[in-house]
Design an enzyme around this catalytic site. Sequence first.
Site, PDB file in Angstrom:
ATOM      1  N   THR A  51     -32.541 -41.529  66.710  1.00 52.04           N
ATOM      2  CA  THR A  51     -33.104 -40.302  67.291  1.00 52.04           C
ATOM      3  C   THR A  51     -31.998 -39.433  67.900  1.00 52.04           C
ATOM      4  OG1 THR A  51     -34.921 -41.753  67.958  1.00 52.04           O
ATOM      5  CG2 THR A  51     -34.964 -39.505  68.811  1.00 52.04           C
ATOM      6  N   THR A  52     -31.108 -40.078  68.661  1.00 49.80           N
ATOM      7  CA  THR A  52     -30.027 -39.372  69.356  1.00 49.80           C
ATOM      8  C   THR A  52     -29.164 -38.600  68.347  1.00 49.80           C
ATOM      9  OG1 THR A  52     -30.012 -41.298  70.809  1.00 49.80           O
ATOM     10  CG2 THR A  52     -28.189 -39.744  71.055  1.00 49.80           C
ATOM     11  N   HIS A 115     -41.930 -40.032  70.032  1.00 48.56           N
ATOM     12  CA  HIS A 115     -42.065 -41.280  69.283  1.00 48.56           C
ATOM     13  C   HIS A 115     -43.523 -41.503  68.886  1.00 48.56           C
ATOM     14  CE1 HIS A 115     -37.995 -42.541  69.883  1.00 48.56           C
ATOM     15  NE2 HIS A 115     -38.094 -42.819  71.158  1.00 48.56           N
ATOM     16  N   ARG A 137     -36.060 -46.296  60.174  1.00 47.93           N
ATOM     17  CA  ARG A 137     -34.885 -47.104  59.875  1.00 47.93           C
ATOM     18  C   ARG A 137     -35.335 -48.471  59.402  1.00 47.93           C
ATOM     19  NH1 ARG A 137     -30.263 -48.429  64.525  1.00 47.93           N
ATOM     20  NH2 ARG A 137     -28.587 -48.961  63.071  1.00 47.93           N
ATOM     21  N   GLY A 272     -23.819 -47.878  65.631  1.00 47.20           N
ATOM     22  CA  GLY A 272     -23.984 -46.707  64.773  1.00 47.20           C
ATOM     23  C   GLY A 272     -23.763 -46.962  63.292  1.00 47.20           C
TER      24      GLY A 272
END
Length: 304
Positions: A51-52, A115, A137, A272
């Site tokens: 999300t970030t 969300h 994901r 990441g």
Amino acid sequence: PTEKALISGNLHQYKGFWFPTRYIQGVLASQKHFQAQDTDILLATTPKSGTTWLKAILFALVNRVHYHPDPQNQDHPLLTNNSHALVPSFESNLYFKKQIPDLTSYAPPRLFSAHLPLESLPQSVKESACKVVYLCRNPKDIIVSLWHYTNRLRHRSMGTNSLEEVFQYFCRGVSPFGPFWDHVSGYWKGSLERPETVFFIKYEEMKEQPGLHLRRLAEFLGCPFSPEEEAQGVVDNILRLCSFENLSNLDVNKTGKLSKTGVEHSAFFRRGEAGDWRNCLTAEMVEQLDRITEEKLQGSGLKF
Ligand code: A3P
């Protein structure tokens, strides 16, 4: 019913989904009060799906005319603001604890995130031409990411959750905004039924072919890259600006905290990468999760 503490708080089951109890009021307030505009962009995600990252990409993308994303621009807001501040979330920011924000002064296109499952989105989102970008994901990586995040947020006195514990809860559907499979299925169907307003993307796809998907995203949002922008390398500049490397090393992301919940920005940057599950999950766990995923998504055309 509520379930044991995961992510430093209980989960509460409401209309088939497990909501973090501390966000329930925000969820209900957003459903009641949010008035979508046709030009709005809503990023919907399963927690720990990136999300970030996508918030940063969306912000850089839609504001690229005002804020050039090239490396020379040291004034870009993403260099001094965490992307959660630039793209506020319904449940953990705007409507947190039943607040009712005045969003009328926000300049279009307004960027928000949530969300919430598709079924729980405010009615006006579903009725307007507002664009929904959905990011999910591979559940194996979500579990690993969630496990680390959970333990990072839990107060030491509460003890930690073992990976096995987080895994088994997740498999039973008990995860923030879970069951995961119901969450993704809702948006997957939405994207098939209304491709002009729901864009479906996976973290892994974005990682593998970021340029391709950023261009698709720009098309979907009605702001495709012009030949001049292509020649200037704007796509690469956005991706570099929003890279894990770049964002995770910024002061604001090393030291800051989310304004409403106090969560440290650094908690949103761990590794990441796609595929860390290979280092963490046992063969039995992988088999169990694959079986559930196959069963739940059977016939949908969606695979992880
Ligand atoms: P990992 O824990 O696997 O490293 P969310 O923002 O939805 O909470 O998701 C957090 C996950 O996205 C974390 O995954 C985090 O490291 C990863 N992430 C954060 N910023 C990223 C970026 N710029 N590029 C790729 N992944 C990023």
